[in-house]
Write a protein that holds these residues in place. Structure first.
Motif, PDB file in Angstrom:
ATOM      1  N   THR A  75      -6.895  -0.462  -2.965  1.00 18.43           N
ATOM      2  CA  THR A  75      -5.722  -0.453  -1.982  1.00 18.43           C
ATOM      3  C   THR A  75      -4.882  -1.729  -2.050  1.00 18.43           C
ATOM      4  O   THR A  75      -5.196  -2.818  -1.870  1.00 18.43           O
TER       5      THR A  75
ATOM      6  N   ASP B 243      -1.079  -1.746   2.437  1.00 20.95           N
ATOM      7  CA  ASP B 243      -1.455  -0.268   2.997  1.00 20.95           C
ATOM      8  C   ASP B 243      -2.797  -0.873   3.975  1.00 20.95           C
ATOM      9  O   ASP B 243      -3.365   0.574   4.397  1.00 20.95           O
TER      10      ASP B 243
ATOM     11  N   PRO C  32       2.223  -0.382   7.663  1.00 28.28           N
ATOM     12  CA  PRO C  32       2.908  -1.120   6.434  1.00 28.28           C
ATOM     13  C   PRO C  32       4.137  -1.175   6.434  1.00 28.28           C
ATOM     14  O   PRO C  32       4.658  -2.235   5.675  1.00 28.28           O
TER      15      PRO C  32
END
Length: 98
Positions: free
Chosen positions: A9, A13, A18
């Motif tokens: 990831t 994120d 984000p």
């Protein structure tokens, strides 16, 4: 050791928002918070020096896309990348962890 699924990831994120990168809340994600601090410091240095990503790439030997990905929080930069960027800028990007 960080790796495998822990890095599947992107750092941005892991943030609650984000879109707020590199100033997003990353509570509980120490490694992503370090990448965020590096990205924020790097962005500040580029702005202060009126230096483009392309110019920094030429100075540091780091691929421009790698610099872009670091600034965007879409990658986990390696130690060599940070060392080359710090050397080119003549100062630290890595934050002090408290």
């Amino acid at each position: 050791m960080v790796g495998g699924r822990a890095r599947s990831t992107a750092p941005r994120d892991l943030a609650e928002d984000p879109q707020a990168w590199p100033h997003a809340d990353l509570e509980g994600h120490v490694a992503a918070a370090v990448v965020q601090a590096i990205a924020a410091t790097l962005a500040g240095e580029l702005a202060a020096r009126k230096l483009s990503q392309r110019a920094l790439a030429a100075l540091s030997g780091v691929n421009r896309q790698s610099i872009n990905d670091l600034l965007a929080g879409t990658s986990w930069p390696d130690v060599a990348t940070i060392a080359l960027l710090e050397s080119a800028l003549g100062g630290p990007l890595w934050p002090t962890i408290r």
